[in-house]
Design a protein around this motif. Structure first.
Motif, PDB file in Angstrom:
ATOM      1  N   LEU A   1       0.842  -1.190   0.000  1.00 49.54           N
ATOM      2  CA  LEU A   1       0.000   0.000   0.000  1.00 49.54           C
ATOM      3  C   LEU A   1       0.880   1.243   0.000  1.00 49.54           C
ATOM      4  N   LYS A   2       0.396   2.267  -0.681  1.00 47.46           N
ATOM      5  CA  LYS A   2       1.128   3.540  -0.762  1.00 47.46           C
ATOM      6  C   LYS A   2       0.160   4.677  -0.473  1.00 47.46           C
ATOM      7  N   GLU A   3       0.669   5.743   0.080  1.00 48.73           N
ATOM      8  CA  GLU A   3      -0.188   6.879   0.420  1.00 48.73           C
ATOM      9  C   GLU A   3      -0.944   7.393  -0.798  1.00 48.73           C
ATOM     10  N   SER A   4      -0.319   7.410  -1.961  1.00 48.74           N
ATOM     11  CA  SER A   4      -0.947   7.945  -3.173  1.00 48.74           C
ATOM     12  C   SER A   4      -2.143   7.110  -3.642  1.00 48.74           C
ATOM     13  N   GLN A   5      -2.290   5.887  -3.137  1.00 52.13           N
ATOM     14  CA  GLN A   5      -3.413   5.023  -3.534  1.00 52.13           C
ATOM     15  C   GLN A   5      -4.689   5.332  -2.745  1.00 52.13           C
ATOM     16  N   PHE A   6      -4.575   6.070  -1.650  1.00 51.30           N
ATOM     17  CA  PHE A   6      -5.729   6.342  -0.798  1.00 51.30           C
ATOM     18  C   PHE A   6      -6.559   7.463  -1.401  1.00 51.30           C
ATOM     19  N   LEU A   7      -7.863   7.253  -1.473  1.00 53.68           N
ATOM     20  CA  LEU A   7      -8.767   8.204  -2.116  1.00 53.68           C
ATOM     21  C   LEU A   7      -9.509   9.088  -1.118  1.00 53.68           C
ATOM     22  N   VAL A   8      -9.446   8.750   0.150  1.00 55.32           N
ATOM     23  CA  VAL A   8     -10.126   9.517   1.190  1.00 55.32           C
ATOM     24  C   VAL A   8      -9.077  10.317   1.962  1.00 55.32           C
ATOM     25  N   ASP A   9      -9.314  11.621   2.079  1.00 54.50           N
ATOM     26  CA  ASP A   9      -8.371  12.486   2.794  1.00 54.50           C
ATOM     27  C   ASP A   9      -8.115  11.978   4.208  1.00 54.50           C
ATOM     28  N   ASN A  10      -6.873  11.998   4.617  1.00 56.29           N
ATOM     29  CA  ASN A  10      -6.421  11.681   5.969  1.00 56.29           C
ATOM     30  C   ASN A  10      -6.536  10.215   6.378  1.00 56.29           C
ATOM     31  N   LEU A  11      -7.117   9.337   5.547  1.00 59.06           N
ATOM     32  CA  LEU A  11      -7.249   7.929   5.934  1.00 59.06           C
ATOM     33  C   LEU A  11      -5.879   7.279   6.123  1.00 59.06           C
ATOM     34  N   PHE A  12      -4.957   7.558   5.224  1.00 56.86           N
ATOM     35  CA  PHE A  12      -3.607   7.005   5.350  1.00 56.86           C
ATOM     36  C   PHE A  12      -2.978   7.463   6.660  1.00 56.86           C
ATOM     37  N   ASN A  13      -3.054   8.762   6.940  1.00 51.60           N
ATOM     38  CA  ASN A  13      -2.437   9.315   8.156  1.00 51.60           C
ATOM     39  C   ASN A  13      -3.110   8.793   9.429  1.00 51.60           C
ATOM     40  N   GLU A  14      -4.417   8.526   9.370  1.00 52.64           N
ATOM     41  CA  GLU A  14      -5.129   7.981  10.528  1.00 52.64           C
ATOM     42  C   GLU A  14      -4.688   6.555  10.841  1.00 52.64           C
ATOM     43  N   CYS A  15      -4.331   5.799   9.817  1.00 52.44           N
ATOM     44  CA  CYS A  15      -4.005   4.378   9.999  1.00 52.44           C
ATOM     45  C   CYS A  15      -2.515   4.095  10.061  1.00 52.44           C
ATOM     46  N   TYR A  16      -1.691   5.026   9.619  1.00 51.87           N
ATOM     47  CA  TYR A  16      -0.248   4.776   9.549  1.00 51.87           C
ATOM     48  C   TYR A  16       0.528   5.937  10.161  1.00 51.87           C
ATOM     49  N   SER A  17       0.843   5.804  11.432  1.00 56.21           N
ATOM     50  CA  SER A  17       1.648   6.835  12.089  1.00 56.21           C
ATOM     51  C   SER A  17       3.094   6.775  11.597  1.00 56.21           C
ATOM     52  N   ASP A  18       3.522   5.585  11.161  1.00 60.31           N
ATOM     53  CA  ASP A  18       4.857   5.413  10.599  1.00 60.31           C
ATOM     54  C   ASP A  18       4.702   5.041   9.122  1.00 60.31           C
ATOM     55  N   PRO A  19       4.944   5.980   8.204  1.00 56.85           N
ATOM     56  CA  PRO A  19       4.729   5.705   6.779  1.00 56.85           C
ATOM     57  C   PRO A  19       5.660   4.630   6.212  1.00 56.85           C
ATOM     58  N   GLU A  20       6.671   4.228   6.980  1.00 54.76           N
ATOM     59  CA  GLU A  20       7.557   3.138   6.536  1.00 54.76           C
ATOM     60  C   GLU A  20       7.000   1.771   6.929  1.00 54.76           C
ATOM     61  N   ASP A  21       6.030   1.738   7.843  1.00 55.83           N
ATOM     62  CA  ASP A  21       5.486   0.474   8.339  1.00 55.83           C
ATOM     63  C   ASP A  21       4.053   0.281   7.849  1.00 55.83           C
ATOM     64  N   ILE A  22       3.913   0.305   6.540  1.00 56.76           N
ATOM     65  CA  ILE A  22       2.602   0.147   5.916  1.00 56.76           C
ATOM     66  C   ILE A  22       2.311  -1.340   5.723  1.00 56.76           C
ATOM     67  N   HIS A  23       1.109  -1.632   5.288  1.00 55.33           N
ATOM     68  CA  HIS A  23       0.712  -3.007   5.023  1.00 55.33           C
ATOM     69  C   HIS A  23       1.038  -3.433   3.587  1.00 55.33           C
ATOM     70  N   THR A  24       1.288  -4.718   3.432  1.00 48.56           N
ATOM     71  CA  THR A  24       1.266  -5.363   2.127  1.00 48.56           C
ATOM     72  C   THR A  24      -0.039  -6.145   2.064  1.00 48.56           C
ATOM     73  N   MET A  25      -0.756  -6.007   0.959  1.00 49.49           N
ATOM     74  CA  MET A  25      -2.008  -6.720   0.755  1.00 49.49           C
ATOM     75  C   MET A  25      -1.709  -8.000  -0.017  1.00 49.49           C
ATOM     76  N   TYR A  26      -2.245  -9.112   0.468  1.00 49.00           N
ATOM     77  CA  TYR A  26      -2.119 -10.394  -0.209  1.00 49.00           C
ATOM     78  C   TYR A  26      -3.516 -10.906  -0.547  1.00 49.00           C
ATOM     79  N   VAL A  27      -3.693 -11.380  -1.764  1.00 49.29           N
ATOM     80  CA  VAL A  27      -4.936 -12.012  -2.177  1.00 49.29           C
ATOM     81  C   VAL A  27      -4.617 -13.468  -2.451  1.00 49.29           C
ATOM     82  N   GLY A  28      -5.378 -14.361  -1.837  1.00 45.72           N
ATOM     83  CA  GLY A  28      -5.148 -15.787  -2.030  1.00 45.72           C
ATOM     84  C   GLY A  28      -6.431 -16.511  -2.387  1.00 45.72           C
ATOM     85  N   GLU A  29      -6.329 -17.418  -3.348  1.00 45.81           N
ATOM     86  CA  GLU A  29      -7.469 -18.263  -3.712  1.00 45.81           C
ATOM     87  C   GLU A  29      -7.673 -19.317  -2.632  1.00 45.81           C
ATOM     88  N   ILE A  30      -8.904 -19.462  -2.169  1.00 49.99           N
ATOM     89  CA  ILE A  30      -9.219 -20.510  -1.199  1.00 49.99           C
ATOM     90  C   ILE A  30      -9.240 -21.840  -1.957  1.00 49.99           C
TER      91      ILE A  30
END
Length: 168
Positions: free
Chosen positions: A132-161
């Motif tokens: 995930l990257k800050e530029s992908q967020f479409l809602v103002d401040n959502l990135f900043n609300e969820c990520y106090s450390d911009p270096e410790d963001i999430h990686t999204m994984y999609v897996g087939e069950i």
């Protein structure tokens, strides 16, 4: 005891299952694996496949296992195991032996691991990952609300069950 079932026979509420019950995300192999408690994620249909979506922060020990494994399991424990879920979510596999948590009995299943105390297990084959990257967020401040450390963001994984197990 876990038994394999067909997904069409499963009746669950994915919103309470992840957010309220929590899950264990497990990846690795017989010699080395890690697990972590997750409550962010989703289940649905994508690319004509039944999938789960899970999110792992860069700093989590489980991330290296997710990156180096083709499969992961999403394991939901029976209701009496919140203490173990809390421990597995707050302690790192770098610091404790998550293969031998008191009250949980690790078992092998095809393409992964689970605990005998599971009520539901999804075995997932990784299809996609994206940091995930800050530029992908479409809602103002959502990135900043969820990520106090911009270096410790999430990686999204999609897996087939690819398999589903429930307790007997």
């Amino acid at each position: 005891m876990l038994k394999k079932i067909d997904l069409k026979d499963l009746s669950i509420n994915p919103f309470t299952l992840l957010n309220t019950d929590w899950a264990l995300l497990m990846a690795g192999d017989k010699n080395s694996f890690n697990s972590m408690t997750v409550s962010w994620g989703g289940m649905g249909v994508l690319w004509r496949k039944n999938v789960t979506t899970v999110y792992v922060r860069q700093s989590r020990y489980t991330k290296e296992f997710m990156d180096n494994s083709d499969f992961y399991t999403l394991t939901f424990l029976k209701d009496d195991f919140k203490e173990q879920l809390s421990l597995l979510g707050t302690k790192s596999g770098r610091d404790i032996d998550k293969m031998n948590v008191e009250g949980l009995n690790l078992i092998d299943i095809e393409n992964g691991f689970a605990y005998e105390e599971s009520k539901l297990v999804f075995v997932c084959k990784k299809l996609f990952k994206n940091d995930l990257k800050e530029s992908q967020f479409l809602v103002d401040n959502l990135f900043n609300e969820c990520y106090s450390d911009p270096e410790d963001i999430h990686t999204m994984y999609v897996g087939e069950i690819v398999d589903c197990y429930i307790s007997e």
